[in-house]
Each structure stands twice: as structure tokens, then as C-alpha cells.
Scaffold this motif. Structure first.
Motif, PDB file in Angstrom:
ATOM      1  N   GLY A   9      47.067  39.502  27.286  1.00  0.00           N
ATOM      2  CA  GLY A   9      46.984  38.038  27.190  1.00  0.00           C
ATOM      3  C   GLY A   9      46.548  37.574  25.811  1.00  0.00           C
ATOM      4  N   TYR A 179      37.054  38.301  39.902  1.00  0.00           N
ATOM      5  CA  TYR A 179      35.717  38.038  40.445  1.00  0.00           C
ATOM      6  C   TYR A 179      35.804  37.037  41.605  1.00  0.00           C
ATOM      7  CZ  TYR A 179      33.312  40.419  36.588  1.00  0.00           C
ATOM      8  OH  TYR A 179      32.832  41.361  35.724  1.00  0.00           O
ATOM      9  N   LYS A 209      42.983  31.039  36.983  1.00  0.00           N
ATOM     10  CA  LYS A 209      44.082  31.328  36.050  1.00  0.00           C
ATOM     11  C   LYS A 209      44.133  32.779  35.588  1.00  0.00           C
ATOM     12  CE  LYS A 209      41.972  29.945  31.756  1.00  0.00           C
ATOM     13  NZ  LYS A 209      42.313  29.643  30.408  1.00  0.00           N
TER      14      LYS A 209
END
Ligand code: ADP
Ligand code: ASP
Ligand code: MG
Length: 405
Positions: A9, A179, A209
Motif C-alpha cells: 500500500g 484489529y 479501510k
């Protein structure tokens, strides 16, 4: 030979040092005897800048030209990573979406992948070359560049993993796994060893996201094994798996928030058949996705209708509503971009009652007003004022007993 897809990313390729770090990770997998296809995002901040330029020129810009602009960020990082790999002795080449091609539909700005031709990549992998693929982009009808919606490189990676029949799809990012909620907002969030496709899909679709929701949908349908893990630390991440692989099922597995929605209220809409079809039909035609919808009972032949859309779609939605003004009476349009959607998700909700009530109680205890509520089988979402988003997420994380010890 095992075949893997590694996706990095924006923060993982944020500068040249990060790109060198990524190259080392890729080299390690290639040296271990894997065929490796890498998918990269744009450098962090780049896509935001490109989007802002389009918006500054024209809020109602041509979506095809928007895609031409925003797809460029990934072209840069794909080329840079190929150079960094070659520099450390790893044969590599970059691929743009149109070069494979990754075929998409015509929903420019949020296109869906229709087909990926894996053949040229497989041939290149079999020659021992690492394939570095630009994420987020594909080729739409008429050979126009199309992009897959924000966070879309995750979906590029999963689609590629499916097309290449890869053994693994590893999503490297700036957190070390998935998480119970965003660890940047709730330091007491707990890392999950595994999460089911269903729960991750629901969390992603309401704003978590860490994975784009379409990537999870695709992985679930194509049986792609996803792991989310850190680009910077060598520790195991989180696996996204079938529900029956998870032994301990929590009632609530996670909490998500979305700040990128705006609330629109139409006041005094005529209460007659066809009005909702006119409004939402026009929005759909103009490619505006609508999320939550509520309509009140009518007392005087008119009603109020409230719904939420992505903030980025506001100019388009306002233009669409203006265009159908005559067909929906003289309704007043109220817009509130300062909202946040908070959602609790868990497959255990199917068999437990009181989950929504715990949410309402916890928010009431913090004096947070609920504006809209929506539910599904494994999710409860509320819309609140944006200023309370973090407070609400923390309060709910505690209320559902999710805080780490
Ligand atoms: P990338 O650029 O690598 O695709 P993103 O910013 O798109 O990274 O996604 C990673 C971010 O997702 C994390 O930095 C974190 O703030 C956020 N996030 C939201 N919800 C969660 C969650 N439940 N678990 C982990 N991260 C989350
Ligand atoms: N660069 C794109 C974005 O910022 C795609 C991605 O990072 O997944 O949304
Ligand atoms: Mg992302």
C-alpha cells in the motif's frame, strides 16, 4: 513452484527508502523459490493530490479524464519498484493495467473488474521474472483507463491472485494485521489471528479501510487466501478465512467508522408511489452510490427522506437532485457533510439479542445523538455527528468487552 501475490500500500512505497525495503522483501520471497507477482499502490498522498487537482478544475469533471489522471500514481511506483528490484539483481518488469489487460466495466472512478488475462503474466513468471503490476487501474470499454475506487489496489491484488491461481495473496500495509477496530483510534484494539470473510466483508463495507470491500468479496467468491501483514515488521499478520475455521465466535468481532459519507435530507417530498424510484433511479443513473436510507411516515401528504452518499459524490448528487426537482415536488434539500457512520459487526449477532441495545445505551451514556440507524443480519450501523466519531468508537469498543488487557 509456489506462486504468490504480494501487495504493498501507499505508506509501504511512500519514498525511495520504502521502495528499497519492499524490493528486499520481494527478493526474499523470490530467493525462497516462489514465483512472485507484486501489486503496488501510489506513494501515500499522491492519489489525494491527483483527486484534488481534478476537483479544483471542475467539481463535475469527466469521470474518464479523472481516471486518466488518478491512475498515474501507480504507474510511477510500479516502474520504480521494477528498477529497485533490477538494481539488487532480481529480474523484474512493470505492467500497467491496460497491458495485461485487467478489463473493467464503465463505472469510471469506481469500476469493477470483469476479467483479468493472466496468461502474459504467467509466461513472464515462468521465465523467472518478478511481475510488478500497477494496482487500482484497468481498462474500461472503448479502451479507456479505468480506476477501481479508493483503496482499489487491494482488489487488483486479489483479482490477480485468482487469475494466476496463486497459493497466497499477502497484503502488506502500515499496520501488522486486522484489529477489532482501527488501532490508530483505539490503542486498546486487539489484533485478530483470523477473521471470517463474512465479517471482514461487512467491516470493510462499513469503512474499515484496511481492505477494500470488493477485494474481500472477490476473495470469498474465488477462494483466495488473504493475509494482512506489516511491510515493516517480520511478524505474522491476520488471515481471512472461512467462518468454520474460526473456533471461538465472538458476538461482536469488530467496530468500524466511516467519515467519508454525507447526509442528504429531502423535506416535504410528496408521499406517492414512484417518488423514491425517481430519486434513487436518477442517482443510480448518475453513478452515485446511496448507503443508508430512511423515510418517515407522512402526516400531511408529504414526507421527509434522508439518505447518505459518499462525500466525493456530493456535487454529482446535488446536480442530479436539481435535475429532477420538478418531478419530486418542491422539496427542500438539506446537506450535512459533518457526519460519521459507526458500525458494530459480528456473526454472533445471528444468535444473540441485545447487541443493538448495548450500542444505543453506550452512545446515550456519552450523550451522543443518533441520527439514522440501519441493521443487517450481522451488523448495526448508526449515523452520528462527525465530531463524536472517535469517542463513539472507543466507548463501543469498551462496551462490547473488546479492549485488550
Ligand atoms: P494501504 O495504503 O497499505 O492500503 P490503508 O490506509 O488503506 O493502507 O489501510 C490501512 C489502515 O487501515 C491502517 O493504517 C488503519 O488506520 C486502518 N484501519 C481501519 N480499521 C482497521 C482495522 N480494523 N484493523 C487494522 N487497520 C484498520
Ligand atoms: N492509490 C489508490 C488510493 O489511494 C489505490 C490504493 O491505494 O489502493 O485509493
Ligand atoms: Mg488501502
Amino acid at each position: 513452484m509456489p506462486r504468490i501475490v504480494m501487495k504493498f500500500g501507499g505508506t509501504s512505497v511512500a519514498d525511495l527508502d520504502c521502495i528499497r525495503n519492499v524490493a528486499q522483501r520481494v527478493k526474499r520471497e523470490a530467493d525462497a523459490g516462489n514465483q512472485v507477482a507484486v501489486v503496488v499502490s501510489a506513494m501515500s498522498g499522491t492519489t489525494n493530490q491527483l483527486v484534488a487537482w481534478c476537483q479544483s478544475l471542475d467539481a463535475l469533471h469527466d469521470p474518464m479524464e479523472y481516471d486518466t489522471v488518478v491512475a498515474t500514481g501507480e504507474q510511477v511506483t510500479a516502474g520504480l519498484l521494477a528498477i529497485a528490484l533490477q538494481k539488487i539483481g532480481v529480474p523484474a518488469r512493470s505492467w500497467q493495467g491496460w497491458q495485461l489487460p485487467i478489463r473493467t466495466n464503465d463505472a469510471h472512478g469506481k469500476a469493477r473488474i470483469l476479467e483479468v488475462d493472466g496468461a502474459p503474466l504467467i509466461a513472464s513468471l515462468e521465465r523467472g521474472q518478478v511481475a510488478v503490476v500497477a494496482g487500482f487501474q484497468g481498462l474500461g470499454p472503448g479502451d479507456r483507463i479505468a480506476t477501481l475506487g479508493r483503496g482499489g489496489s487491494d482488489t487488483s491484488a486479489v483479482a490477480l491472485a485468482a487469475a494466476l491461481k496463486a497459493d497466497r495473496c499477502d497484503i502488506y500495509t502500515d499496520v501488522d494485521g486486522i484489529y477489532t477496530t482501527d488501532p490508530r483510534i483505539v490503542p486498546k484494539a486487539k489484533k485478530l489471528a483470523k477473521i471470517s470473510y463474512e465479517e471482514m466483508l461487512e467491516l470493510a463495507s462499513v469503512g474499515a479501510k484496511v481492505l477494500q470491500s470488493r477485494s474481500v468479496e472477490l476473495a470469498m467468491n474465488e477462494r483466495v487466501r488473504i493475509q494482512v501483514l506489516s511491510s515493516f515488521q517480520d511478524i505474522p499478520g491476520t488471515l481471512v478465512v472461512d467462518e468454520d475455521e474460526i473456533v471461538e465466535k465472538e458476538v461482536v468481532s469488530g467496530i468500524a467508522y466511516a467519515r467519508d459519507e454525507a447526509k442528504i435530507t429531502l423535506r416535504n417530498v410528496p408521499d406517492r408511489p414512484g417518488v423514491a424510484a425517481t430519486i434513487f433511479g436518477k442517482l443510480a443513473e448518475d453513478n452515485v452510490n446511496v448507503d443508508m436510507i430512511v423515510q418517515n411516515v407522512s402526516a400531511d401528504g408529504t414526507t421527509d427522506m434522508t439518505f447518505t452518499i459518499g462525500k466525493a459524490d456530493l456535487p454529482r448528487a446535488q446536480a442530479a437532485l436539481a435535475a429532477i426537482k420538478d418531478q419530486v415536488g418542491n422539496s427542500e434539500v438539506l446537506i450535512d457533510p459533518n457526519v460519521a457512520k459507526i458500525s458494530v459487526v459480528g456473526v454472533g449477532m445471528r444468535s444473540h439479542t441485545g447487541v443493538a441495545n448495548t450500542m444505543f445505551r453506550a452512545l446515550a451514556d456519552k450523550a451522543i445523538n443518533i441520527q439514522v440507524i440501519s441493521t443487517s443480519e450481522i451488523k448495526v450501523s448508526v449515523l452520528i455527528s462527525a465530531e463524536y466519531a472517535e469517542l463513539a468508537v472507543r466507548a463501543l469498543h469498551t462496551a462490547y468487552g473488546l479492549d485488550a488487557d
